[in-house]
Design a protein around this motif. Structure first.
Motif, PDB file in Angstrom:
ATOM      1  N   GLU A  92      53.947 -11.356  49.154  1.00 13.72           N
ATOM      2  CA  GLU A  92      54.536 -10.262  50.237  1.00 13.72           C
ATOM      3  C   GLU A  92      55.224  -9.026  49.218  1.00 13.72           C
ATOM      4  OE1 GLU A  92      56.285 -11.475  53.550  1.00 13.72           O
ATOM      5  OE2 GLU A  92      54.528 -12.430  54.368  1.00 13.72           O
ATOM      6  N   LEU A  93      55.994  -9.507  48.457  1.00 13.25           N
ATOM      7  CA  LEU A  93      56.738  -8.816  47.661  1.00 13.25           C
ATOM      8  C   LEU A  93      55.873  -7.936  46.544  1.00 13.25           C
ATOM      9  CD1 LEU A  93      59.352  -7.328  46.611  1.00 13.25           C
ATOM     10  CD2 LEU A  93      59.904  -9.461  45.116  1.00 13.25           C
ATOM     11  N   THR A  94      54.830  -8.711  46.008  1.00  9.60           N
ATOM     12  CA  THR A  94      53.989  -8.204  44.901  1.00  9.60           C
ATOM     13  C   THR A  94      53.173  -7.176  45.559  1.00  9.60           C
ATOM     14  OG1 THR A  94      54.171 -10.213  43.800  1.00  9.60           O
ATOM     15  CG2 THR A  94      52.722  -8.674  43.170  1.00  9.60           C
ATOM     16  N   GLU A  95      52.799  -7.423  46.898  1.00 11.14           N
ATOM     17  CA  GLU A  95      52.177  -6.524  47.594  1.00 11.14           C
ATOM     18  C   GLU A  95      52.469  -5.297  48.112  1.00 11.14           C
ATOM     19  OE1 GLU A  95      48.118  -7.401  50.421  1.00 11.14           O
ATOM     20  OE2 GLU A  95      49.701  -8.698  50.275  1.00 11.14           O
ATOM     21  N   LYS A  96      53.967  -5.246  48.219  1.00  9.77           N
ATOM     22  CA  LYS A  96      54.841  -4.031  48.505  1.00  9.77           C
ATOM     23  C   LYS A  96      54.828  -3.156  47.237  1.00  9.77           C
ATOM     24  CE  LYS A  96      57.552  -5.821  52.320  1.00  9.77           C
ATOM     25  NZ  LYS A  96      59.145  -5.967  52.557  1.00  9.77           N
ATOM     26  N   LEU A  97      55.213  -3.933  46.140  1.00  8.56           N
ATOM     27  CA  LEU A  97      55.286  -3.253  44.798  1.00  8.56           C
ATOM     28  C   LEU A  97      53.957  -2.576  44.358  1.00  8.56           C
ATOM     29  CD1 LEU A  97      57.309  -5.825  42.845  1.00  8.56           C
ATOM     30  CD2 LEU A  97      57.919  -3.602  43.550  1.00  8.56           C
ATOM     31  N   VAL A  98      52.562  -2.871  44.630  1.00  4.28           N
ATOM     32  CA  VAL A  98      51.445  -2.707  44.514  1.00  4.28           C
ATOM     33  C   VAL A  98      51.073  -1.098  45.134  1.00  4.28           C
ATOM     34  CG1 VAL A  98      49.001  -3.106  44.472  1.00  4.28           C
ATOM     35  CG2 VAL A  98      50.485  -4.768  43.360  1.00  4.28           C
ATOM     36  N   ASP A  99      51.507  -1.619  46.594  1.00  3.71           N
ATOM     37  CA  ASP A  99      51.557  -0.347  47.574  1.00  3.71           C
ATOM     38  C   ASP A  99      52.087   0.984  47.135  1.00  3.71           C
ATOM     39  OD1 ASP A  99      49.587  -1.667  48.894  1.00  3.71           O
ATOM     40  OD2 ASP A  99      50.920  -2.333  50.713  1.00  3.71           O
ATOM     41  N   GLY A 138      43.826 -26.969  44.062  1.00  7.82           N
ATOM     42  CA  GLY A 138      45.132 -27.187  44.079  1.00  7.82           C
ATOM     43  C   GLY A 138      46.066 -25.992  44.567  1.00  7.82           C
ATOM     44  N   PHE A 139      47.250 -26.608  45.089  1.00  5.90           N
ATOM     45  CA  PHE A 139      48.113 -25.670  45.473  1.00  5.90           C
ATOM     46  C   PHE A 139      48.655 -24.670  44.689  1.00  5.90           C
ATOM     47  CE2 PHE A 139      52.846 -24.540  46.862  1.00  5.90           C
ATOM     48  CZ  PHE A 139      52.509 -23.694  47.721  1.00  5.90           C
ATOM     49  N   SER A 140      49.151 -25.158  43.598  1.00  6.22           N
ATOM     50  CA  SER A 140      49.655 -24.307  42.481  1.00  6.22           C
ATOM     51  C   SER A 140      48.694 -23.564  41.965  1.00  6.22           C
ATOM     52  CB  SER A 140      50.344 -25.214  41.121  1.00  6.22           C
ATOM     53  OG  SER A 140      49.007 -25.964  40.560  1.00  6.22           O
ATOM     54  N   HIS A 141      47.370 -23.743  41.693  1.00 11.02           N
ATOM     55  CA  HIS A 141      46.229 -22.655  41.449  1.00 11.02           C
ATOM     56  C   HIS A 141      46.055 -21.525  42.610  1.00 11.02           C
ATOM     57  CE1 HIS A 141      42.447 -21.117  39.888  1.00 11.02           C
ATOM     58  NE2 HIS A 141      42.262 -21.132  41.005  1.00 11.02           N
ATOM     59  N   GLN A 142      46.371 -21.832  43.660  1.00 17.60           N
ATOM     60  CA  GLN A 142      46.158 -21.176  44.987  1.00 17.60           C
ATOM     61  C   GLN A 142      47.132 -20.048  44.717  1.00 17.60           C
ATOM     62  OE1 GLN A 142      43.247 -21.027  46.520  1.00 17.60           O
ATOM     63  NE2 GLN A 142      42.710 -22.546  45.551  1.00 17.60           N
ATOM     64  N   VAL A 143      48.401 -20.593  44.601  1.00 14.89           N
ATOM     65  CA  VAL A 143      49.628 -19.655  44.656  1.00 14.89           C
ATOM     66  C   VAL A 143      49.475 -18.588  43.415  1.00 14.89           C
ATOM     67  CG1 VAL A 143      52.189 -19.545  44.216  1.00 14.89           C
ATOM     68  CG2 VAL A 143      51.142 -21.406  45.714  1.00 14.89           C
ATOM     69  N   CYS A 144      49.113 -19.105  42.254  1.00 18.30           N
ATOM     70  CA  CYS A 144      49.105 -18.257  41.307  1.00 18.30           C
ATOM     71  C   CYS A 144      47.979 -17.541  41.109  1.00 18.30           C
ATOM     72  CB  CYS A 144      48.922 -19.199  39.587  1.00 18.30           C
ATOM     73  SG  CYS A 144      50.660 -20.219  39.549  1.00 18.30           S
ATOM     74  N   SER A 145      46.727 -17.961  41.715  1.00 22.07           N
ATOM     75  CA  SER A 145      45.683 -16.985  41.679  1.00 22.07           C
ATOM     76  C   SER A 145      45.657 -16.000  42.621  1.00 22.07           C
ATOM     77  CB  SER A 145      44.270 -17.998  41.919  1.00 22.07           C
ATOM     78  OG  SER A 145      43.011 -17.257  42.003  1.00 22.07           O
ATOM     79  N   THR A 146      46.301 -16.284  43.649  1.00 21.39           N
ATOM     80  CA  THR A 146      46.263 -15.030  44.681  1.00 21.39           C
ATOM     81  C   THR A 146      47.389 -14.051  44.263  1.00 21.39           C
ATOM     82  OG1 THR A 146      45.742 -16.623  46.654  1.00 21.39           O
ATOM     83  CG2 THR A 146      47.019 -14.512  47.064  1.00 21.39           C
ATOM     84  N   TRP A 147      48.425 -14.408  43.630  1.00 19.81           N
ATOM     85  CA  TRP A 147      49.682 -13.849  43.200  1.00 19.81           C
ATOM     86  C   TRP A 147      49.233 -12.719  41.964  1.00 19.81           C
ATOM     87  CZ3 TRP A 147      54.605 -16.111  40.384  1.00 19.81           C
ATOM     88  CH2 TRP A 147      55.424 -15.237  40.329  1.00 19.81           C
ATOM     89  N   GLU A 148      48.242 -13.337  41.287  1.00 15.89           N
ATOM     90  CA  GLU A 148      47.730 -12.481  40.033  1.00 15.89           C
ATOM     91  C   GLU A 148      46.743 -11.443  40.646  1.00 15.89           C
ATOM     92  OE1 GLU A 148      46.007 -15.075  36.977  1.00 15.89           O
ATOM     93  OE2 GLU A 148      47.859 -16.103  36.568  1.00 15.89           O
ATOM     94  N   SER A 149      45.770 -11.957  41.370  1.00 13.67           N
ATOM     95  CA  SER A 149      45.004 -11.152  42.040  1.00 13.67           C
ATOM     96  C   SER A 149      45.560  -9.600  42.917  1.00 13.67           C
ATOM     97  CB  SER A 149      44.225 -11.781  43.207  1.00 13.67           C
ATOM     98  OG  SER A 149      43.255 -11.047  43.921  1.00 13.67           O
ATOM     99  N   ILE A 150      46.584 -10.258  43.485  1.00 15.86           N
ATOM    100  CA  ILE A 150      47.414  -8.933  44.164  1.00 15.86           C
ATOM    101  C   ILE A 150      48.149  -8.023  43.173  1.00 15.86           C
ATOM    102  CG2 ILE A 150      49.494  -8.352  45.565  1.00 15.86           C
ATOM    103  CD1 ILE A 150      48.985 -11.061  47.034  1.00 15.86           C
ATOM    104  N   ALA A 151      48.809  -8.624  41.936  1.00 17.96           N
ATOM    105  CA  ALA A 151      49.539  -7.757  40.804  1.00 17.96           C
ATOM    106  C   ALA A 151      48.308  -6.939  40.303  1.00 17.96           C
ATOM    107  CB  ALA A 151      50.006  -8.675  40.055  1.00 17.96           C
ATOM    108  N   ASN A 152      47.143  -7.624  39.822  1.00 15.30           N
ATOM    109  CA  ASN A 152      46.018  -6.832  39.134  1.00 15.30           C
ATOM    110  C   ASN A 152      45.594  -5.669  40.069  1.00 15.30           C
ATOM    111  OD1 ASN A 152      45.765  -8.117  36.791  1.00 15.30           O
ATOM    112  ND2 ASN A 152      44.881  -9.923  37.507  1.00 15.30           N
ATOM    113  N   ARG A 153      45.709  -5.450  41.194  1.00 13.85           N
ATOM    114  CA  ARG A 153      45.385  -4.407  42.029  1.00 13.85           C
ATOM    115  C   ARG A 153      46.035  -3.047  41.616  1.00 13.85           C
ATOM    116  NH1 ARG A 153      45.990  -7.293  47.773  1.00 13.85           N
ATOM    117  NH2 ARG A 153      44.492  -8.961  47.389  1.00 13.85           N
ATOM    118  N   ALA A 154      47.337  -3.115  41.039  1.00 10.65           N
ATOM    119  CA  ALA A 154      48.035  -2.120  40.429  1.00 10.65           C
ATOM    120  C   ALA A 154      47.484  -1.430  39.145  1.00 10.65           C
ATOM    121  CB  ALA A 154      49.567  -2.388  40.375  1.00 10.65           C
ATOM    122  N   ARG A 155      46.531  -1.999  38.491  1.00 14.06           N
ATOM    123  CA  ARG A 155      45.790  -1.494  37.439  1.00 14.06           C
ATOM    124  C   ARG A 155      45.136  -0.273  37.720  1.00 14.06           C
ATOM    125  NH1 ARG A 155      42.476  -6.304  34.953  1.00 14.06           N
ATOM    126  NH2 ARG A 155      44.696  -6.928  34.252  1.00 14.06           N
TER     127      ARG A 155
END
Length: 304
Positions: A92-99, A138-155
């Motif tokens: 959620e925080l990363t999404e706000k930053l990207v927006d 796996g949970f750790s992959h799901q956390v990181c994969s989604t987190w990275e995907s959101i951040a990469n939208r800022a590119r």
């Protein structure tokens, strides 16, 4: 530079601030008064604090964003509620930053955003680098994969994005090493399970130096494994730590004990991740501590 920093009171953030004294920092924190007391050691009059992003309509005033915030992933059992908190505190925080970056007419030139080597999951004894692409449930992959995907939208052409796939950060000020020290000092240390799982570790100094390096290297972008060039097995780590403390090394912790104590999150101790920091080294970054023994020697001296 004027830098917006999230997670500034965490293990990495506290150390990073010491290396950014020539920059103007704005720390996003839920409690500015508490944050001030925590980072007082490094405040050279260059730090200000905000408790929310809600009053910001864009990030035009910032040159860079470093996003390290997130609920600790191993501090509590992974109940449904805790899993939700782990995810939301990152996503959620990363999404706000990207927006806010998207809303900027003069956006920050770089977003450096956290992730973890947990993205890869168990890779057994096979060495790998950032070119390895994985998809699993796996949970750790799901956390990181989604987190990275959101951040990469800022590119964009104006904003580069650097993702920090962080290993086990070794520090004398807290984190995993501090939790390990007591049983080892009591002579009760030893490998976990069969001890053959690889541990991707990094000295806190290299962690923060690496972040500053990405901040200052204008052509750096993409995913970076933040771990030392020489990952070691859990058994080797355990032997070196015991030797550094001049303590015996003959016990081991059975897998079932940790599963009982930690529940599903115990998988983080058993996944074998032999990650190599290929992109960081190819970029020209030089590790201060590429081998485990000198790293532990340095940290234990500071701890004493």
């Amino acid at each position: 530079m004027k830098i917006l920093l999230t997670g500034g009171t965490g293990l990495i953030g506290r150390e990073l601030i010491k290396h950014l004294t020539t920059h103007q920092l704005v720390l996003l924190t839920r409690s500015p008064s508490k944050a001030k007391s925590i980072v007082n050691h490094a405040d050279m009059g260059n730090i200000s604090y905000i408790s929310s992003l809600d009053h910001l309509h864009d990030l035009n005033e910032f040159d860079a964003v470093i996003n390290l915030a997130g609920e600790p992933i191993v501090d509590k059992r992974w109940s449904k509620k805790q899993k939700k908190e782990i995810c939301n505190s990152r996503w959620e925080l990363t999404e706000k930053l990207v927006d806010l970056i998207h809303a900027s007419t003069n956006p920050p030139s770089v977003l450096i955003s956290g992730s973890a080597v947990g993205y890869y999951g168990d890779q057994q004894e096979h060495p790998f680098d950032e070119d390895l692409h994985v998809h699993h449930e796996g949970f750790s992959h799901q956390v990181c994969s989604t987190w990275e995907s959101i951040a990469n939208r800022a590119r964009s052409e104006s904003t580069r994005v650097c993702i920090l796939r962080t290993g086990i950060v070794l520090s004398s000020e807290g984190g995993a090493l501090s939790k390990m020290l007591l049983p080892y000092k009591l002579g009760l240390g030893g490998p976990i399970g069969n001890g053959q799982q690889y541990m991707p570790w990094i000295h806190i100094l290299d962690m923060v130096r690496g972040i500053v390096y990405l901040l200052e290297t204008e052509h750096a972008h993409g995913e970076f494994n933040f771990c030392a060039p020489h990952p070691v097995t859990n058994e080797y780590f355990s032997k070196v730590l015991a030797k550094s403390l001049k303590r015996p090394h003959f016990l081991f912790t059975p897998k079932w004990v940790l599963k009982l104590a930690m529940g599903e999150s115990a998988i983080l101790l058993f996944d074998s991740i032999r990650a190599k920091p290929k992109k960081l080294t190819e970029l020209g970054f030089k590790f201060s501590y590429s081998r485990l023994s000198p790293a532990l020697k340095n940290l234990l001296q500071h701890h004493e």
